[in-house]
Design a protein around this motif. Structure first.
Motif, PDB file in Angstrom:
ATOM      1  N   ALA A   1      -5.199 -13.592 -15.291  1.00 21.61           N
ATOM      2  CA  ALA A   1      -5.948 -12.398 -14.892  1.00 21.61           C
ATOM      3  C   ALA A   1      -5.026 -11.198 -14.695  1.00 21.61           C
ATOM      4  CB  ALA A   1      -6.723 -12.686 -13.600  1.00 21.61           C
ATOM      5  N   LEU A   2      -3.796 -11.450 -14.237  1.00 22.79           N
ATOM      6  CA  LEU A   2      -2.842 -10.363 -13.971  1.00 22.79           C
ATOM      7  C   LEU A   2      -2.551  -9.535 -15.217  1.00 22.79           C
ATOM      8  CD1 LEU A   2       0.235 -11.339 -11.763  1.00 22.79           C
ATOM      9  CD2 LEU A   2      -1.437  -9.552 -11.351  1.00 22.79           C
ATOM     10  N   GLU A   3      -2.662 -10.184 -16.372  1.00 24.68           N
ATOM     11  CA  GLU A   3      -2.379  -9.469 -17.625  1.00 24.68           C
ATOM     12  C   GLU A   3      -3.375  -8.331 -17.853  1.00 24.68           C
ATOM     13  OE1 GLU A   3      -2.218 -12.566 -20.579  1.00 24.68           O
ATOM     14  OE2 GLU A   3      -0.545 -13.556 -19.535  1.00 24.68           O
ATOM     15  N   GLN A   4      -4.534  -8.402 -17.166  1.00 20.01           N
ATOM     16  CA  GLN A   4      -5.539  -7.340 -17.295  1.00 20.01           C
ATOM     17  C   GLN A   4      -5.356  -6.245 -16.240  1.00 20.01           C
ATOM     18  OE1 GLN A   4      -7.431  -7.965 -19.990  1.00 20.01           O
ATOM     19  NE2 GLN A   4      -6.403  -9.959 -20.087  1.00 20.01           N
ATOM     20  N   GLY A   5      -4.319  -6.358 -15.407  1.00 16.55           N
ATOM     21  CA  GLY A   5      -4.075  -5.345 -14.372  1.00 16.55           C
ATOM     22  C   GLY A   5      -4.194  -5.923 -12.981  1.00 16.55           C
ATOM     23  N   GLY A   6      -3.850  -5.098 -11.978  1.00 19.37           N
ATOM     24  CA  GLY A   6      -3.840  -5.572 -10.595  1.00 19.37           C
ATOM     25  C   GLY A   6      -2.421  -5.888 -10.155  1.00 19.37           C
ATOM     26  N   ILE A   7      -2.233  -5.955  -8.837  1.00 14.54           N
ATOM     27  CA  ILE A   7      -0.913  -6.220  -8.259  1.00 14.54           C
ATOM     28  C   ILE A   7      -0.917  -7.613  -7.651  1.00 14.54           C
ATOM     29  CG2 ILE A   7       0.698  -5.528  -6.442  1.00 14.54           C
ATOM     30  CD1 ILE A   7       0.524  -3.537  -8.757  1.00 14.54           C
ATOM     31  N   TYR A   8       0.095  -8.406  -7.967  1.00 12.22           N
ATOM     32  CA  TYR A   8       0.199  -9.749  -7.400  1.00 12.22           C
ATOM     33  C   TYR A   8       0.733  -9.634  -5.970  1.00 12.22           C
ATOM     34  CZ  TYR A   8       1.291 -14.779  -7.251  1.00 12.22           C
ATOM     35  OH  TYR A   8       1.345 -16.119  -6.937  1.00 12.22           O
ATOM     36  N   ALA A   9      -0.201  -9.629  -5.022  1.00  6.57           N
ATOM     37  CA  ALA A   9       0.172  -9.506  -3.604  1.00  6.57           C
ATOM     38  C   ALA A   9       0.429 -10.901  -3.044  1.00  6.57           C
ATOM     39  CB  ALA A   9      -0.936  -8.799  -2.829  1.00  6.57           C
ATOM     40  N   SER A  10       1.314 -11.618  -3.686  1.00  4.00           N
ATOM     41  CA  SER A  10       1.523 -13.018  -3.342  1.00  4.00           C
ATOM     42  C   SER A  10       2.086 -13.179  -1.941  1.00  4.00           C
ATOM     43  CB  SER A  10       2.495 -13.642  -4.333  1.00  4.00           C
ATOM     44  OG  SER A  10       2.919 -14.900  -3.862  1.00  4.00           O
ATOM     45  N   HIS A  11       1.440 -14.043  -1.149  1.00  2.61           N
ATOM     46  CA  HIS A  11       1.987 -14.298   0.186  1.00  2.61           C
ATOM     47  C   HIS A  11       3.272 -15.124   0.078  1.00  2.61           C
ATOM     48  CE1 HIS A  11      -0.482 -17.782  -0.768  1.00  2.61           C
ATOM     49  NE2 HIS A  11       0.137 -18.471   0.157  1.00  2.61           N
ATOM     50  N   VAL A  12       3.581 -15.640  -1.113  1.00  6.59           N
ATOM     51  CA  VAL A  12       4.796 -16.436  -1.294  1.00  6.59           C
ATOM     52  C   VAL A  12       5.926 -15.585  -1.880  1.00  6.59           C
ATOM     53  CG1 VAL A  12       5.773 -18.485  -2.367  1.00  6.59           C
ATOM     54  CG2 VAL A  12       3.357 -18.445  -1.705  1.00  6.59           C
ATOM     55  N   TYR A  13       5.601 -14.723  -2.841  1.00  2.84           N
ATOM     56  CA  TYR A  13       6.643 -13.952  -3.517  1.00  2.84           C
ATOM     57  C   TYR A  13       6.930 -12.594  -2.868  1.00  2.84           C
ATOM     58  CZ  TYR A  13       7.123 -17.187  -7.428  1.00  2.84           C
ATOM     59  OH  TYR A  13       7.402 -18.283  -8.185  1.00  2.84           O
ATOM     60  N   ASN A  14       5.951 -12.017  -2.189  1.00  2.00           N
ATOM     61  CA  ASN A  14       6.150 -10.697  -1.586  1.00  2.00           C
ATOM     62  C   ASN A  14       7.244 -10.760  -0.502  1.00  2.00           C
ATOM     63  OD1 ASN A  14       6.008  -8.322  -0.118  1.00  2.00           O
ATOM     64  ND2 ASN A  14       3.772  -8.231  -0.122  1.00  2.00           N
TER      65      ASN A  14
ATOM     66  N   ARG B   1       0.836  -1.202   0.000  1.00  2.00           N
ATOM     67  CA  ARG B   1       0.000   0.000   0.000  1.00  2.00           C
ATOM     68  C   ARG B   1       0.875   1.257   0.000  1.00  2.00           C
ATOM     69  NH1 ARG B   1      -4.540   1.795   4.425  1.00  2.00           N
ATOM     70  NH2 ARG B   1      -2.702   1.948   5.745  1.00  2.00           N
ATOM     71  N   GLU B   2       1.950   1.212   0.768  1.00  2.56           N
ATOM     72  CA  GLU B   2       2.839   2.370   0.812  1.00  2.56           C
ATOM     73  C   GLU B   2       3.481   2.622  -0.562  1.00  2.56           C
ATOM     74  OE1 GLU B   2       4.533   2.657   4.754  1.00  2.56           O
ATOM     75  OE2 GLU B   2       6.282   3.665   3.927  1.00  2.56           O
ATOM     76  N   LEU B   3       3.651   1.542  -1.337  1.00  2.00           N
ATOM     77  CA  LEU B   3       4.219   1.676  -2.681  1.00  2.00           C
ATOM     78  C   LEU B   3       3.169   2.068  -3.722  1.00  2.00           C
ATOM     79  CD1 LEU B   3       6.617  -1.408  -2.594  1.00  2.00           C
ATOM     80  CD2 LEU B   3       7.315   0.995  -2.689  1.00  2.00           C
ATOM     81  N   GLY B   4       1.897   2.117  -3.300  1.00  2.00           N
ATOM     82  CA  GLY B   4       0.867   2.610  -4.208  1.00  2.00           C
ATOM     83  C   GLY B   4      -0.100   1.572  -4.752  1.00  2.00           C
ATOM     84  N   ALA B   5      -0.090   0.348  -4.239  1.00  2.00           N
ATOM     85  CA  ALA B   5      -1.027  -0.680  -4.723  1.00  2.00           C
ATOM     86  C   ALA B   5      -2.467  -0.280  -4.402  1.00  2.00           C
ATOM     87  CB  ALA B   5      -0.704  -2.026  -4.081  1.00  2.00           C
ATOM     88  N   ARG B   6      -3.382  -0.551  -5.338  1.00  2.00           N
ATOM     89  CA  ARG B   6      -4.799  -0.255  -5.111  1.00  2.00           C
ATOM     90  C   ARG B   6      -5.682  -1.503  -5.231  1.00  2.00           C
ATOM     91  NH1 ARG B   6      -3.260   2.865  -2.728  1.00  2.00           N
ATOM     92  NH2 ARG B   6      -2.957   5.086  -2.973  1.00  2.00           N
ATOM     93  N   HIS B   7      -5.286  -2.415  -6.130  1.00  2.00           N
ATOM     94  CA  HIS B   7      -6.040  -3.646  -6.355  1.00  2.00           C
ATOM     95  C   HIS B   7      -5.078  -4.821  -6.212  1.00  2.00           C
ATOM     96  CE1 HIS B   7      -8.447  -6.370  -9.353  1.00  2.00           C
ATOM     97  NE2 HIS B   7      -8.490  -6.815  -8.126  1.00  2.00           N
ATOM     98  N   VAL B   8      -5.288  -5.640  -5.190  1.00  2.00           N
ATOM     99  CA  VAL B   8      -4.349  -6.730  -4.920  1.00  2.00           C
ATOM    100  C   VAL B   8      -4.969  -8.088  -5.233  1.00  2.00           C
ATOM    101  CG1 VAL B   8      -2.961  -5.486  -3.227  1.00  2.00           C
ATOM    102  CG2 VAL B   8      -5.012  -6.703  -2.463  1.00  2.00           C
ATOM    103  N   MET B   9      -4.133  -9.013  -5.694  1.00  2.00           N
ATOM    104  CA  MET B   9      -4.607 -10.358  -6.044  1.00  2.00           C
ATOM    105  C   MET B   9      -3.682 -11.397  -5.419  1.00  2.00           C
ATOM    106  SD  MET B   9      -5.284 -10.269 -10.051  1.00  2.00           S
ATOM    107  CE  MET B   9      -6.227  -9.041 -10.891  1.00  2.00           C
ATOM    108  N   ASP B  10      -4.263 -12.556  -5.099  1.00  2.00           N
ATOM    109  CA  ASP B  10      -3.426 -13.658  -4.616  1.00  2.00           C
ATOM    110  C   ASP B  10      -4.122 -14.973  -4.939  1.00  2.00           C
ATOM    111  OD1 ASP B  10      -1.314 -14.999  -3.441  1.00  2.00           O
ATOM    112  OD2 ASP B  10      -1.838 -14.468  -1.377  1.00  2.00           O
ATOM    113  N   ASP B  11      -3.341 -16.035  -5.015  1.00  2.00           N
ATOM    114  CA  ASP B  11      -3.876 -17.388  -5.125  1.00  2.00           C
ATOM    115  C   ASP B  11      -3.565 -18.080  -3.808  1.00  2.00           C
ATOM    116  OD1 ASP B  11      -1.151 -16.949  -6.072  1.00  2.00           O
ATOM    117  OD2 ASP B  11      -1.053 -19.118  -6.343  1.00  2.00           O
TER     118      ASP B  11
END
Ligand code: ZN
Length: 361
Positions: free
Chosen positions: A177-190, A107-117
């Protein structure tokens, strides 16, 4: 600008929202060892935020008071065994420490729409924290995930996408879905998720007054396992402990890429087919941080083992007889302690990671 390091090729770079992993495919991690100084601890701050001065983001954290979970002796009969009640969290699983720091950073970096699997708990955690942070969230969850976890995601107002087929299919669908926008807020990669999870080690060290000799965790993507290592490594690097605790990870025979790799001396996860298990939280056939997890188990003198469905049931019931109601995945640490006790004759901490209310059947 926050620097991250690729766990695979070692490249360091300022973290940016549109590059959720290294071009080499490796996952980012915080520069190691993490800084630690006991004088930075602020005991009046709730939960993990007592350590916030050690982290880059502290201006406006997304928090619900997660962390500083109870550490209790399992029973009066076996004083060497301690249980860390990590299911006592705002969303009922250990994920909340990592979600709080991970989402605060995004959020501090500017994310507005987050996604995760997610198989459920990480999704439920991200959905709740996104709601609290005023962010839009989309969660891709396997259709076989526990109904309670899906309900927990839906009620926050997050968009829930149920994906049929194996767990890995949820990841594939998210990538499209990521190709259409959104931030990958992955609990594994973040990489910032790992800062919150490292706090689990610092809590244990403060609560025990020393480091334990061994810690046992369920092992799927291995984020808690790696977070504990980062935390203890930071304590060792700063001179607070002499030795790293042995870290033990527990998988299930239905899906044990890391236990198989550990047993056969491989440096990457063994190829396995994902089968059904009551411990759905560790049903991960290809953990992206697999090589690092295997290294950590070996460096610390721990191990990665796999247990059967009946062993999980017995452990879950046994914990409940001690008053501790956890979901099947959350009972995994309980399955192997007699073996660990033979290898290290001192203090063992069992990480109890998810509430039994999540899958009451
Ligand atoms: Zn790399």
């Amino acid at each position: 600008m926050w620097t991250v390091r690729c766990a695979r090729c070692g490249q360091t770079t300022p973290y940016s929202l549109d590059q959720w992993r290294c071009p080499c495919g490796g996952p980012w991690e915080p520069p190691r060892p993490l800084p630690f100084d006991h004088r930075a601890i602020r005991p009046r701050q709730p939960g993990i935020w007592r350590y916030a001065e050690l982290w880059p983001f502290q201006r406006d954290p997304v928090t619900m008071g997660e962390g500083w979970t109870p550490l209790i002796p399992l029973s009066s009969i076996e004083p060497r065994l301690w249980a860390k009640l990590d299911y006592i969290m705002p969303t009922g699983s250990y994920k909340d420490r990592g979600t709080a720091t991970g989402l605060s950073a995004l959020r501090e970096l500017g994310a507005r729409h987050v996604m995760d699997d997610s198989s459920g708990n990480a999704g439920a955690s991200l959905a709740a924290y996104a709601a609290r942070a005023g962010l839009q969230a989309t969660l891709f969850v396997p259709a076989h995930a526990a109904p309670v976890k899906k309900a927990q995601i839906r009620i926050t107002g997050a968009h829930l996408v149920e994906v049929p087929g194996p767990r890995a299919q949820a990841t594939t669908t998210l990538m499209q879905a990521l190709e259409q926008g959104g931030i990958y807020a992955s609990h594994v990669y973040n990489p910032f998720t790992m800062l919150g999870l490292a706090a689990a080690a610092w809590e244990i060290w403060e609560q025990l007054g020393r480091a334990p000799d061994a810690v046992i965790t369920p092992l799927g993507h291995g984020m808690l396992f790696l977070g504990l290592f980062l935390g203890f490594e930071a304590l060792q690097a700063a001179g607070y402990i002499d030795q790293l605790p042995r870290l033990y990870g527990v998988q299930v025979t239905a899906c044990a890429p890391l236990a198989q790799a550990f047993a056969t001396g491989l440096e990457t996860p063994a190829p396995v087919e994902e089968r059904e298990t009551i411990a759905e939280g560790v049903r991960i056939a290809t953990p992206p941080r697999g090589p690092e997890i295997l290294q950590v188990a070996r460096i610390t003198g721990g191990a990665i083992l796999a247990v059967s469905e009946s062993e999980i049931r017995i452990a879950q019931e046994s914990l409940a007889r001690h008053g501790l109601f956890v979901e099947p995945t959350g009972a995994l640490a309980m399955t192997i302690w007699p073996q660990v006790l033979r290898e290290t004759d001192h203090t063992i901490v069992l990480m109890l990671t998810g509430s039994g209310l999540k899958s009451p059947s």
